[in-house]
Design an enzyme around this catalytic site. Structure first.
Site, PDB file in Angstrom:
ATOM      1  N   TYR A   1       0.859  -1.332  -0.035  1.00  0.00           N
ATOM      2  CA  TYR A   1       0.091  -0.155   0.014  1.00  0.00           C
ATOM      3  C   TYR A   1       0.879   1.213   0.348  1.00  0.00           C
ATOM      4  O   TYR A   1       1.947   1.342   0.609  1.00  0.00           O
ATOM      5  CB  TYR A   1      -0.855   0.036   1.246  1.00  0.00           C
ATOM      6  CG  TYR A   1      -2.133  -0.999   1.281  1.00  0.00           C
ATOM      7  CD1 TYR A   1      -3.253  -0.520   0.525  1.00  0.00           C
ATOM      8  CD2 TYR A   1      -1.955  -2.091   1.845  1.00  0.00           C
ATOM      9  CE1 TYR A   1      -4.272  -1.319   0.641  1.00  0.00           C
ATOM     10  CE2 TYR A   1      -3.052  -3.072   1.799  1.00  0.00           C
ATOM     11  CZ  TYR A   1      -4.256  -2.748   1.269  1.00  0.00           C
ATOM     12  OH  TYR A   1      -5.320  -3.413   1.358  1.00  0.00           O
TER      13      TYR A   1
ATOM     14  N   TYR B   1      -0.509  -9.775   0.776  1.00  0.00           N
ATOM     15  CA  TYR B   1       0.328  -9.202   1.681  1.00  0.00           C
ATOM     16  C   TYR B   1       0.407  -9.712   3.341  1.00  0.00           C
ATOM     17  O   TYR B   1      -0.572 -10.342   3.343  1.00  0.00           O
ATOM     18  CB  TYR B   1       0.370  -7.453   1.929  1.00  0.00           C
ATOM     19  CG  TYR B   1      -0.907  -7.223   2.064  1.00  0.00           C
ATOM     20  CD1 TYR B   1      -1.205  -7.001   3.855  1.00  0.00           C
ATOM     21  CD2 TYR B   1      -2.007  -6.731   1.382  1.00  0.00           C
ATOM     22  CE1 TYR B   1      -2.462  -6.451   3.987  1.00  0.00           C
ATOM     23  CE2 TYR B   1      -3.184  -6.224   1.492  1.00  0.00           C
ATOM     24  CZ  TYR B   1      -3.443  -6.004   3.275  1.00  0.00           C
ATOM     25  OH  TYR B   1      -4.564  -5.576   3.533  1.00  0.00           O
TER      26      TYR B   1
ATOM     27  N   ARG C   1      -2.844 -11.832   3.845  1.00  0.00           N
ATOM     28  CA  ARG C   1      -4.392 -11.450   3.303  1.00  0.00           C
ATOM     29  C   ARG C   1      -4.430 -11.824   2.030  1.00  0.00           C
ATOM     30  O   ARG C   1      -3.595 -11.644   1.176  1.00  0.00           O
ATOM     31  CB  ARG C   1      -4.502  -9.862   3.458  1.00  0.00           C
ATOM     32  CG  ARG C   1      -4.602  -9.279   4.556  1.00  0.00           C
ATOM     33  CD  ARG C   1      -5.632  -9.570   5.687  1.00  0.00           C
ATOM     34  NE  ARG C   1      -6.897 -10.004   4.890  1.00  0.00           N
ATOM     35  CZ  ARG C   1      -8.036  -9.219   4.449  1.00  0.00           C
ATOM     36  NH1 ARG C   1      -7.752  -7.947   4.503  1.00  0.00           N
ATOM     37  NH2 ARG C   1      -8.969  -9.668   4.025  1.00  0.00           N
TER      38      ARG C   1
ATOM     39  N   HIS D   1      -7.374  -8.669  -2.544  1.00  0.00           N
ATOM     40  CA  HIS D   1      -8.732  -7.975  -2.158  1.00  0.00           C
ATOM     41  C   HIS D   1      -8.368  -6.415  -2.630  1.00  0.00           C
ATOM     42  O   HIS D   1      -7.535  -5.845  -2.497  1.00  0.00           O
ATOM     43  CB  HIS D   1      -9.039  -7.950  -0.666  1.00  0.00           C
ATOM     44  CG  HIS D   1      -8.386  -7.428   0.112  1.00  0.00           C
ATOM     45  ND1 HIS D   1      -7.178  -7.917   0.688  1.00  0.00           N
ATOM     46  CD2 HIS D   1      -8.429  -6.164   0.773  1.00  0.00           C
ATOM     47  CE1 HIS D   1      -6.481  -7.139   1.619  1.00  0.00           C
ATOM     48  NE2 HIS D   1      -7.047  -6.136   1.430  1.00  0.00           N
TER      49      HIS D   1
ATOM     50  N   HIS E   1     -10.553  -2.949  -1.304  1.00  0.00           N
ATOM     51  CA  HIS E   1     -11.529  -2.410  -0.396  1.00  0.00           C
ATOM     52  C   HIS E   1     -12.424  -1.506  -1.069  1.00  0.00           C
ATOM     53  O   HIS E   1     -12.258  -0.691  -2.051  1.00  0.00           O
ATOM     54  CB  HIS E   1     -10.679  -1.225   0.510  1.00  0.00           C
ATOM     55  CG  HIS E   1      -9.616  -1.880   1.412  1.00  0.00           C
ATOM     56  ND1 HIS E   1     -10.126  -2.458   2.782  1.00  0.00           N
ATOM     57  CD2 HIS E   1      -8.331  -2.340   1.190  1.00  0.00           C
ATOM     58  CE1 HIS E   1      -8.948  -3.196   3.272  1.00  0.00           C
ATOM     59  NE2 HIS E   1      -8.032  -3.166   2.387  1.00  0.00           N
TER      60      HIS E   1
HETATM   61 FE   LIG Z   1      -6.197  -4.512   2.594  1.00  0.00          FE
END
Ligand SMILES: [Fe+3]
Lengths: 198, 256
Positions: free
Chosen positions: B119, B158, B168, B171, B173
């Site tokens: 991110y 990640y 995770r 995905h 959000h």
């Molecule tokens: Fe996330």
């Protein structure tokens, strides 16, 4: 898309906003439900705490509220779509940066019709999102100057407040401070904020 | 102005005012106390929730959109003068309510990791590279039929330290407003056949198997763009009145 047993579309489940909500949910002037400098503008601010009293730095607060005259710019207000006062949006979002603190700028809403001919005291609907919250939690912010008002617009006549156990009601009432109001939010523990099943 | 809600007779929500009422989902959303997702521990309310009737403040909501969104916000693959790395994908679908009606003109916001699973955020420090041409933010407003569409790149998985060797699943959000405060939803869209589902306590926090599967997008060959992008379809269902209502218009036709 899954369907329910009666063939209706199945609701999409909630998931946490995660720790990186600031990437997607940051808006310029997002924390302003009203333009700065608007007469009557006040800040509503506070700190978001976890169950150990530790401020939460990766949360977000959103408010939604009536205009100062108690009406809404929305087609589902059966009294009609009310034009908002100049510079007023009724909605704001603020991230809890800087030690769990959040702050929004708004106008104190008016009283709003409630059930059975009663009147709801002026209030904000407030959602909290954060890492570790798998769904938002919802609360309401009431204002201290309406606490002692008898009859319409006062806290005593408000059916939503009346449904809250008396010893917990204080968690829904902001405190008057310089320039506006303070409303701390405790997700858990002593003086836990009242949250609603919406 | 009239409302197109099927005026579900709300027994006297306000004297003389008939308001739409929204269903209260049971067993769809994850419990706030989900111990396998460790961060819920100190962040879930322990006192019982108080029932909030759907009154004026709850059945209205912010009308957001045009001022918040530009045309470029639907395309995440171009940023800072260059093109993002990774598999280009189209993500599209419809925003509906559980009565089967389209939710038009509603803001849909997305954010995601880059192709390497990183991110663009100060606190994301795991050693995957940042992509100088990917910021991971998108916004659109649904059209008159409730449709939305983004062009982006497929996010990577990640690690996140919730448990030993925790990853995770890939995905995106999503954040949606709907037309009322009751309909506000923040969720995540996943991809079919992700091998990481079994160990992810966030995905698995949803108690109902069908509701869990509802967060998984479908590979949509028909929506792929030749020589350009793969495509995934995902419909989002917000709370409706609980009454059965189906549109007469066959808007699914181009979707299947
Ligand atoms: Fe996330």
């Amino acid at each position: 898309m899954p369907t329910t047993s009666d063939g209706r579309p199945g609701l999409t489940a909630s998931q946490t906003v995660g720790p990186y909500l600031a990437i997607g949910l940051t808006w310029e002037h997002g924390e302003e439900a009203v333009d700065p400098g608007t007469p009557g503008a006040v800040t509503v601010s506070g700190t978001l705490y976890d169950g150990e009293g530790v401020p939460i730095p990766d949360g977000m607060v959103e408010i939604w509220q009536a205009h100062p005259d108690g009406r809404f710019h929305h087609p589902d207000d059966p009294r009609g779509v009310a034009e908002a006062p100049p510079g007023f949006r009724g909605f704001a979002r603020a991230q809890t940066v800087d030690g769990g603190r959040w702050s929004v700028l708004t106008l104190v809403p008016g009283a709003v019709p409630g059930p059975d001919g009663t009147t709801q005291a002026p209030h904000l609907d407030l959602s909290v999102f954060a890492r570790g919250l798998l769904d938002r939690v919802v609360t309401r912010v009431y204002f201290p100057e309406h606490a002692g008002v008898a009859g319409p617009g006062g806290h005593a006549e408000d059916r939503v407040l009346a449904a809250v156990p008396a010893h917990r009601r204080h968690t829904l009432v902001a405190q008057q401070v310089d320039g506006g109001y303070r409303f701390d939010i405790r997700l858990q523990g002593e003086n836990e904020t009242v949250f609603f099943d919406i | 102005m009239t409302t197109d809600h099927p005026a579900q007779a709300a027994p006297g929500p306000a004297s003389g005012l008939v308001l739409p009422q929204y269903e209260r989902p049971a067993g769809v959303h994850p419990p706030l106390d989900s111990p396998d997702y460790r961060s819920t521990g100190l962040r879930h309310p322990k006192e019982p929730l108080v029932l909030l009737p759907h009154l004026l403040t709850e059945v209205t909501g912010p009308v957001l959109g045009d001022g918040r969104v530009t045309k470029d916000d639907a395309d995440l693959t171009q940023w800072d003068g260059g093109e993002a790395l990774g598999q280009r994908i189209v993500v599209r679908g419809r925003v509906l309510d559980s009565d089967g009606r389209a939710v038009p003109d509603t803001l849909v916001e997305i954010w995601q990791a880059n192709a390497g699973g990183r991110y663009r955020h100060l606190r994301d420090q795991w050693p995957a590279p940042l992509d100088p041409h990917f910021n991971g933010v998108g916004r659109v407003v649904s059209d008159s039929l409730g449709r939305y569409e983004f062009t982006t790149i497929k996010p990577g998985a990640y690690p996140w330290k919730n448990h030993h060797n925790a990853w995770r699943p890939a995905h995106i959000h999503f954040s949606l407003f709907g037309r009322a405060f009751t309909q506000r939803l923040v969720t995540q869209m996943y991809f079919e056949d992700d091998p990481l589902f079994f160990q992810d306590p966030i995905f698995n926090s949803i108690p109902d198997e069908k509701a869990r599967q509802g967060l998984i997008s479908r590979f949509d060959y028909e929506a792929t763009q030749p020589e350009w992008a793969l495509a995934f379809s995902w419909d989002i269902v917000l709370r409706g009145s609980g009454a059965t209502y189906f549109e007469t218009e066959d808007v699914d036709a181009d979707d299947e």
